[in-house]
Enzyme design. Sequence first.
Site, PDB file in Angstrom:
ATOM      1  N   SER A  30       9.171   0.792   0.472  1.00 27.56           N
ATOM      2  CA  SER A  30       8.138   1.268  -0.097  1.00 27.56           C
ATOM      3  C   SER A  30       6.993   0.244  -0.375  1.00 27.56           C
ATOM      4  O   SER A  30       5.668   0.476  -0.447  1.00 27.56           O
ATOM      5  CB  SER A  30       8.075   2.689  -0.861  1.00 27.56           C
ATOM      6  OG  SER A  30       8.742   3.682  -0.509  1.00 27.56           O
ATOM      7  N   SER A  80       5.944   3.814   0.835  1.00 28.01           N
ATOM      8  CA  SER A  80       4.940   4.928   0.336  1.00 28.01           C
ATOM      9  C   SER A  80       4.050   4.276  -0.661  1.00 28.01           C
ATOM     10  O   SER A  80       3.260   5.215  -0.948  1.00 28.01           O
ATOM     11  CB  SER A  80       5.925   5.774  -0.387  1.00 28.01           C
ATOM     12  OG  SER A  80       6.511   5.326  -1.654  1.00 28.01           O
ATOM     13  N   LYS A 126       0.148   1.923  -8.449  1.00 30.81           N
ATOM     14  CA  LYS A 126       0.325   3.100  -7.695  1.00 30.81           C
ATOM     15  C   LYS A 126       0.574   4.233  -8.613  1.00 30.81           C
ATOM     16  O   LYS A 126       0.847   4.023  -9.753  1.00 30.81           O
ATOM     17  CB  LYS A 126       1.812   2.779  -7.040  1.00 30.81           C
ATOM     18  CG  LYS A 126       2.184   3.921  -5.801  1.00 30.81           C
ATOM     19  CD  LYS A 126       3.469   3.775  -5.360  1.00 30.81           C
ATOM     20  CE  LYS A 126       3.940   4.898  -4.562  1.00 30.81           C
ATOM     21  NZ  LYS A 126       5.518   4.263  -3.838  1.00 30.81           N
TER      22      LYS A 126
END
Length: 461
Positions: free
Chosen positions: A180, A156, A81
């Site tokens: 997330s 997320s 990420k």
Amino acid sequence: MDTPLYALSAVQLLERYRARSLSPVDVTKAVLARIERWEPSIHATYGLDADAALASAKASEARWNQGTPQGELDGVPVTLKENIATRGTPSPLGSAATVLSPAAADAPAAARLREAGAVIVTKTTMPDFGFLGAAPSSFHALTRNPWDLSKNTGGSSSGAGAAAAAGYGPLHLGTDIGGSVRIPANFCGVFGLKPSHGRIPVDPPAAARVIGPMTRTVADAALLMKVVSRPDPRDYMSLPAQDIAWEQLGRDVRGLRIGLWTDTAGGWPIDPEVKEAVLAAARLFEQAGAIVEPLTDWTTLEMRMGMAHFFTMRCRVDLAAMPVERAKLAADYIHAAGEYAGSLSPEETFRAFTRMQALRAATVAATQPYDYVLSPVSPVLPFAAEAINSGPENPLKDSHFTSVFNQSEQPAASINCGYAASGLPIGLQIAGRRFDDLGVLQMAAFYESVRGAQAPWPEPM
């Protein structure tokens, strides 16, 4: 039919590397080709550097040819990420308001991956500042769900979920502060683990924030945990280093006491297809000899509003620290959160913290009698790709089942437990007591072994 190279698990890749029957270069090329096919549709990547990935793969190939692999993941492709820093690559945090500056050093997880010989192929996308359980970002193109391009990936760790489902190699790392990792794992039909807080070192560390693996198999997540859970002095909130037998995933569930949480104190409904899939999963634990008992929702609206107040105030503080013209570039939902926080008094902001502490205490007390707790991950099916939540009538519901375990610091995982009539994946959450990360992986491995055949992974059009 032979499994394509990009779809081989990390465990399978390492077996073939050891046997000298497969090259990390061929695998990396297959992953890059897969990304090239999917990216015009799903937009899951950021900072892709094919030349650097291939150079890393060639170095790994040379080590394997010499019989001197560098570490446990030598030659295995991985994505991170974009808020997990990698040296030389800016971290926009999903927002056009961020000043782009190359990262000075690898974050702890990235450093451990490089030490283990992993091939970092690309970074993956996220919404502004990781604020959403959805994909829209003011910086990245809209990330879409490979199972249905009209649907959301969740967030997320939006790009990580999409990348795992699309076959961008076997290993992916996301971050999780309220769901997330687990929500996109759920929406994208992959496995995701939110470890105990502090299990994987994070820089900068923060309350409730963790890094976790997102993979197609539980065994791959365990392999990744073995590497990224190693200590790093930059995380002053991390747990002491512990020698955990991550590969020992077999476990008998007979006699385990398992709580089943499928109701909500607010009385709002869970999608019927989601609830039935979770109940069916619980029956498999029961049939194998576990003692499954209903668990009443222990949370209150006051506790959950404490979290809302705290995190919207964070948005207000972040925006206030930026020049006005730059702050304007942030997504509308960040500005809306900041404006809401502006209506709070200092006393309400302080009480937000105490309410989160109350939620933590209540979660530990409610779940402590059980070895593990089963629940939905998300109470809804994947919603529209462009949406920032499943509906304005109750914006707190999307993280209802996940955020509590961030506050309590307990490990929790998402594993696919079925499909809606539309074909969209449904996730089962498995939570354990604090520090029992291996136990949660073992419960997920048990369920993985009994859940039956899974639908074929989605393919690009």
